[in-house]
Each structure stands twice: as structure tokens, then as C-alpha cells.
Design a protein around this motif. Sequence first.
Motif, short mmCIF file in Angstrom:
data_model
loop_
_atom_site.label_atom_id
_atom_site.label_comp_id
_atom_site.label_asym_id
_atom_site.label_seq_id
_atom_site.Cartn_x
_atom_site.Cartn_y
_atom_site.Cartn_z
N GLY A 117 0.84 -1.18 0.00
CA GLY A 117 0.00 0.00 0.00
C GLY A 117 0.88 1.23 0.00
N GLU A 118 0.28 2.36 0.36
CA GLU A 118 1.04 3.60 0.32
C GLU A 118 2.20 3.58 1.31
N ALA A 119 2.03 2.92 2.45
CA ALA A 119 3.10 2.86 3.44
C ALA A 119 4.32 2.15 2.87
N GLU A 120 4.11 1.01 2.21
CA GLU A 120 5.24 0.27 1.64
C GLU A 120 5.90 1.06 0.51
N LEU A 121 5.09 1.73 -0.30
CA LEU A 121 5.65 2.57 -1.36
C LEU A 121 6.59 3.62 -0.76
N GLU A 122 6.13 4.29 0.29
CA GLU A 122 6.94 5.31 0.93
C GLU A 122 8.22 4.71 1.52
N ALA A 123 8.10 3.52 2.10
CA ALA A 123 9.26 2.89 2.72
C ALA A 123 10.30 2.51 1.68
N LEU A 124 9.86 1.95 0.56
CA LEU A 124 10.81 1.55 -0.47
C LEU A 124 11.47 2.76 -1.11
N GLU A 125 10.72 3.85 -1.24
CA GLU A 125 11.35 5.07 -1.76
C GLU A 125 12.37 5.59 -0.74
N ALA A 126 12.05 5.51 0.54
CA ALA A 126 13.01 5.95 1.56
C ALA A 126 14.31 5.17 1.44
N GLN A 127 14.22 3.87 1.19
CA GLN A 127 15.41 3.05 1.05
C GLN A 127 16.25 3.48 -0.15
N CYS A 128 15.59 3.88 -1.22
CA CYS A 128 16.33 4.36 -2.40
C CYS A 128 17.13 5.62 -2.07
N TRP A 129 16.48 6.60 -1.44
CA TRP A 129 17.17 7.85 -1.12
C TRP A 129 18.25 7.62 -0.08
N SER A 130 18.03 6.68 0.83
CA SER A 130 19.05 6.34 1.80
C SER A 130 20.29 5.76 1.11
N THR A 131 20.07 4.87 0.16
CA THR A 131 21.18 4.28 -0.59
C THR A 131 21.96 5.36 -1.35
N PRO B 80 17.99 13.43 4.53
CA PRO B 80 16.75 14.14 4.89
C PRO B 80 15.55 13.68 4.08
N ARG B 81 15.75 13.48 2.78
CA ARG B 81 14.62 13.01 1.96
C ARG B 81 14.24 11.59 2.37
N ALA B 82 15.22 10.74 2.63
CA ALA B 82 14.93 9.37 3.07
C ALA B 82 14.13 9.39 4.38
N ALA B 83 14.52 10.27 5.31
CA ALA B 83 13.82 10.34 6.60
C ALA B 83 12.37 10.78 6.42
N ARG B 84 12.12 11.72 5.52
CA ARG B 84 10.74 12.17 5.30
C ARG B 84 9.86 11.02 4.83
N HIS B 85 10.37 10.24 3.90
CA HIS B 85 9.56 9.12 3.39
C HIS B 85 9.42 8.00 4.43
N ALA B 86 10.48 7.74 5.17
CA ALA B 86 10.40 6.70 6.20
C ALA B 86 9.40 7.09 7.30
N ARG B 87 9.40 8.38 7.69
CA ARG B 87 8.45 8.84 8.70
C ARG B 87 7.01 8.66 8.21
#
Length: 481
Positions: A368-382, A387-394
Motif C-alpha cells: 500500500g502507500e506505506a510500503e511505497l513510501e518505505a521503499l522510496e526511503a530506502q532508495c534515497w538512503s542508498t 533528509p529526503r529518506a527520513a521524510r519518506h520513512a516517517r
Amino acid sequence: MASSTVTSSRPDRPPRPNLAFRRLRGRRSPAEFAAAVRRAAREIGEQVSCDARYIGRVEAGEIRCPNYAYERVFLHMFPGRTLADLGFAPRSSVRGRGARAAAAEPPSAPTPRPELATPETERVYEPYDTQDPYDTHFNYEESDVLRRAFMTGGGATVAAASLGPFGLAFDASAAERPPGRVGSKEAGALEDAVRRIRLLDDRHGADGLYRRAAGPLRAAYALLDAGATRQATADRLYSGAGELAISVGWLAHDSGRFEDARSHYAEALATARMTGDAALEAHAFCNTAFLARDAGRPREALRAAQAAQRIARPLGSDRLMSLLALREAGGWAGLSDPTGCRQALTRAHALFQRGPSDADPEWMSFYGEAELEALEAQCWSTLGDWPRAARHARRAAELQDPHFSRNIALYTAELADDLARGGSPDEAAAAGMRVLDLLDQVQSSRIRTMLAGTARVLLPHRRAPEVSDFLERHAAVPRAV
């Protein structure tokens, strides 16, 4: 044409679609409606692992009458209606003589174990997947029916395997039965084993489940060796065995056993190619891409994700294509290619916005939307954009259904790490504390490894009170064996 091993006093009749139940679903997808059923169950203290496939089977008329737990949930969802109003048949018409006598009791009353009194009753199969196998109050009716459904007709090969942790028990007497070909009951029990593993992983994480999942996988391939009564049943068995291999592979993956996971995913991929099952092949490639990314093989992750998209495109599921685009984005991120990553993320969001559909695979109920946000956070973290990764993970942690403890812990652990690396140690420590609060419910090596990494990053800030408290508490957490 092979005949069924189960006889009946009347010829087979195709199930009659449950149009009343379909109307109640309205414009919601089967997955969305299944989520609503699970929410309603929690409101009244029931545990049902309802998913899109269950809703589809109800609407197709394959489930003529729900078990008692589902009955209570449905009547709670639609007050004032009876089972007949929901399109279901009377319980007495789909059970044996023993159950007919018990049907007069109210649904909340304890029910005796049903006797399979007639051939007609023996052919009826309901997915008794409403109880957590770790619940000491596991329903006798459900466990007994599951045991019989899986063990009868399987012969010695099936008796050699046990599904005890998932609600199915070893039946020593089955080893004395003559070998037989398996049918729809065994295929249904195999599909339920997959659902149970996924449900328990969502609740508890993989570490406590992986070793206990070897039995179900052996049993699945024993069923394939035994042969099926019909081609349609054989197809279900192969698909179920492949999905079970992926589920067991994921348990290995999430508990840090990457080589075991790679082997299980390869087994599922071989099964899919042998039978021409495009949906199973796409799923296997999807998980292979995720594993390759975690194992530090970004180019393999990229190739696997792109292969999955080629295979999945004709299946018609925008949500599946969205997830696969995210897998591709992870590969590009691992290759330090922000342009490729952004393009894949853009596709993932656009496909996701098209909404769910009946073509979405059952296993995607987590997406769902939560998993989408989490996977995007992992991309920005990599890519090192903390900061962008943290926004999506939150946002992922905020959006996640509270029912999925493992995912909340995972997303919050991602947030803690991103905050720590992004220069916000106090916030990182607070997020880490929230993860520690969940570790008594969740067993996942992935989460523990992430938290250990965060602790290392925070060590230079240990003089700050919040960070000191987190590090002290983290150090006291028992290490996984």
C-alpha cells in the motif's frame, strides 16, 4: 481423464456466484474489502487472515457458508442482515449430520468437532485460517479440519511432512494408507499454509518461523510427487508450491540467510518456468531483485526487476508493475545512478495512482502507500540523501496499519537510521526507542541489524541524554541466537 478420488452421492455442480456479497463490496477492490474485514474483526476481538483470494472465493460461490469467526465478523460489518442476506447458504446444508445438530446453537457458543458424515460434506472445504497458530486457544474445529484436509489422500509421502506450527498436524496413521492421488482439499490446505506463514511474518517477523517452515515446503513437493486428480488441481499445487517456496525464501531473506533465500527463490522460478506460470515467475523475480539489492548485487537486482516487469506486463496489474518499478529503482540506487532511480520512482508512483484492481496478486496485500513510501526511503538512503529518506520513512511509519507490527518496526528502524546519518541524533534515538518497544513482538534479523547500525552511528553522540538512554537499552537487548 483421471477421475476424482472422492466419491459423491450426486454429480459435481459448479458453484453459484454470490452476487449479494459482491454487491456489498461495491467499488472496493477485493484486497481493500479484505482489509476492511480484518479491521472489523479486530473491532470485535476476532482474528481472521482475510485476503483478496478469500473474498474472490466467496464471490465465486466456492465458500457456500463461512466458518463461525467469519460469520461474526460479517454480521458485525452489516448489522441487521443475516447470512442469507449476505448470499450464503444455511450452515446445515453444507455440513454433515453432526454439524446440522450443532447449527441450532448460537454462533458464539463453543462448537463440537464436526464429523465428516457424508461424502458431500467431505468435499466441502472452507479456509479455516482464522486463528493465530501461536494462540493457545486454537479452535479444535479448525485444526481438525485442516489436518484431515491436508493428510487424507496423500499417502506416506505426505505423512512424512509436518505443518504443526501453521495449524496442520502430523498424522501417523496416514503412513499406513495406500498411496493416492491428491485433490482440491490438499491444494486448498497448501494455499492456506502460504497465507498462514505470511500472516505470522506480518505479526512476528521471520526469525522464529524460518526453520519451522521447512516442513510445509517438503510437504508441498511431496504433494507434487504424488500427482493430482485433475489438471486444474495440479496447476494449483504447482502454483502453491512455488508461492510457498517464495514465502520460505522471504523468511530466510528477512532473517539474514541470503544463500538459503537465493536457493528458495530459484526453486520457485524453476517451478514457474516449468509450468508456464507468469504470475509466479514475476513474483520470484520480484523477490530475487529485492534479495540481490540487500546482498550488495545492484546490477543483478536491476536485471531481475526489469525481467519481472517484462513478464508481469500482460498480467494487467498496475500495482504489481508499481512494485516492480520500485525494485528497479532500488537497483539504480545501488548503482549510484540517481537519474535512473528517479525515473523508476516516477513510474512507480504513476502506476500506483491508477489504483488496485482484481488483477492484483493475492501476495501483494502488503503493498500500500506505506510500503511505497518505505521503499522510496530506502532508495534515497542508498543514494545518501538522508533528509529526503527520513521524510519518506516517517510517512511510511505513520501510514502503516497498526496490525502489521513487523512493518511498523521496520519503517521506524529505517527512520532512525536516516535521522542518525542525517545529523539528528536525538530524533534518531527517540525513533530507535520505539523500535525497541516492538522487539518483544517482532523477530527480524533485518530490523536488529538496522538498529545495530544506527547505534554505531550514534556512538559519537552518546553524551546526549536521549542517545545515552537508547544506547544503554539497545546494549541490553539479548542477541538473536
